[in-house]
Motif scaffolding. Sequence first.
Motif, mmCIF file in Angstrom:
data_model
loop_
_atom_site.group_PDB
_atom_site.id
_atom_site.type_symbol
_atom_site.label_atom_id
_atom_site.label_comp_id
_atom_site.label_asym_id
_atom_site.label_seq_id
_atom_site.Cartn_x
_atom_site.Cartn_y
_atom_site.Cartn_z
ATOM 1 N N PHE A 1 -87.694 -1.870 149.947
ATOM 2 C CA PHE A 1 -86.599 -1.385 150.783
ATOM 3 C C PHE A 1 -87.103 -0.389 151.816
ATOM 4 O O PHE A 1 -86.658 -0.377 152.964
ATOM 5 N N GLY A 2 -88.066 0.459 151.418
ATOM 6 C CA GLY A 2 -88.592 1.473 152.325
ATOM 7 C C GLY A 2 -89.270 0.867 153.547
ATOM 8 O O GLY A 2 -89.173 1.411 154.658
ATOM 9 N N LYS A 3 -89.949 -0.274 153.377
ATOM 10 C CA LYS A 3 -90.617 -0.929 154.508
ATOM 11 C C LYS A 3 -89.617 -1.407 155.563
ATOM 12 O O LYS A 3 -89.967 -1.539 156.736
ATOM 13 N N GLN A 4 -88.390 -1.683 155.138
ATOM 14 C CA GLN A 4 -87.375 -2.181 156.062
ATOM 15 C C GLN A 4 -86.661 -1.053 156.802
ATOM 16 O O GLN A 4 -85.909 -1.295 157.741
ATOM 17 N N PHE A 5 -86.912 0.179 156.378
ATOM 18 C CA PHE A 5 -86.203 1.336 156.915
ATOM 19 C C PHE A 5 -86.922 1.841 158.160
ATOM 20 O O PHE A 5 -88.155 1.812 158.242
ATOM 21 N N ASP A 6 -86.183 2.320 159.160
ATOM 22 C CA ASP A 6 -86.777 2.889 160.360
ATOM 23 C C ASP A 6 -87.731 4.032 160.008
ATOM 24 O O ASP A 6 -87.394 4.929 159.234
ATOM 25 N N GLY A 7 -88.942 3.993 160.573
ATOM 26 C CA GLY A 7 -89.985 4.941 160.210
ATOM 27 C C GLY A 7 -89.601 6.402 160.419
ATOM 28 O O GLY A 7 -89.836 7.255 159.553
ATOM 29 N N GLU A 8 -89.022 6.712 161.575
ATOM 30 C CA GLU A 8 -88.670 8.107 161.865
ATOM 31 C C GLU A 8 -87.554 8.605 160.947
ATOM 32 O O GLU A 8 -87.573 9.745 160.480
ATOM 33 N N ARG A 9 -86.573 7.761 160.694
ATOM 34 C CA ARG A 9 -85.494 8.148 159.783
ATOM 35 C C ARG A 9 -86.026 8.323 158.362
ATOM 36 O O ARG A 9 -85.575 9.202 157.625
ATOM 37 N N LEU A 10 -87.002 7.478 157.992
ATOM 38 C CA LEU A 10 -87.611 7.592 156.664
ATOM 39 C C LEU A 10 -88.318 8.935 156.517
ATOM 40 O O LEU A 10 -88.223 9.592 155.476
ATOM 41 N N LEU A 11 -89.013 9.366 157.575
ATOM 42 C CA LEU A 11 -89.691 10.665 157.534
ATOM 43 C C LEU A 11 -88.690 11.811 157.401
ATOM 44 O O LEU A 11 -88.918 12.778 156.673
ATOM 45 N N THR A 12 -87.565 11.705 158.127
ATOM 46 C CA THR A 12 -86.547 12.751 158.048
ATOM 47 C C THR A 12 -85.980 12.851 156.628
ATOM 48 O O THR A 12 -85.838 13.952 156.080
ATOM 49 N N LEU A 13 -85.669 11.707 156.026
ATOM 50 C CA LEU A 13 -85.184 11.700 154.645
ATOM 51 C C LEU A 13 -86.255 12.227 153.688
ATOM 52 O O LEU A 13 -85.945 12.903 152.706
ATOM 53 N N PHE A 14 -87.504 11.921 154.007
ATOM 54 C CA PHE A 14 -88.619 12.413 153.208
ATOM 55 C C PHE A 14 -88.639 13.947 153.216
ATOM 56 O O PHE A 14 -88.847 14.591 152.186
#
Length: 261
Positions: free
Chosen positions: A94-107
């Motif tokens: 699921f993480g691979k399908q998520f927008d990279g920048e938004r993933l970093l923010t959630l991180f």
Amino acid sequence: MNFIQDFLATGSGVLVGFTLGLIGGGGSILAVPLLVYVVGVTSPHVAIGTSAVAVAVSALANLVGHARAQRVKWRCALVFAAAGTAGAALGSTFGKQFDGERLLTLFGVLMIVIAGLMFWKGDQSGNPDVRLTRSTARHLMPLLIAYGVGVGALAGFFGIGGGFLVVPGLVAATGMPLIFAIGSSLVSVFAFGMTTATNYALSGLIDWVLVACFIGGGLVGGIGGQVLARKMSEKKRALSTIFAIIVAMVGAYVVWRGLSA
């Protein structure tokens, strides 16, 4: 540029390995921000895939030291890791399908939450004799599996080893003392990291040169962390508090960068 990047990756690996050796976790949650903001990896997904391999190998190296000191509850650790691996496979997909920048923010948000949980830790005593046996399986197995799947899914989604999620998960599921949870958590950190890394490798999202540099630094840093951990074993709470502050500050910076972008 490549030489400088390799040098920075090696230095970042030293820091990650040192932290894993010192307090059994935390290095993995710093790996992605280090690769993005210090090493200069432009793709958040490549940073996640690369860090997953490096952290898994560093965790395995540190696990050897804890195992020699008999600080690993193997049956509990293996059940937790097996359940979590399934969760990590789903989470990383699921993480691979998520927008990279938004993933970093959630991180970054996750980092701040974990830092808060570290501050909130209460009594760190526990039952050092806890074992997964036929008589205790009815009580322990459901908890180990439930916590394992949940922690694994988060670890896979964010591409981290999940040490700071695994440690409280093991304590909550079994009631084992913190020192045993730290050693036992490295089994899961290795398993989750390799599961996530395999998923990202299949998509070509790993920089193998940086992996080698990161691992080399991590092995050196891990030895130093374990040596210092033995010398400062009575001050682990203070070390955890200091590290929680660092995690919170880095998390806040990651969120700020993400929102600014």
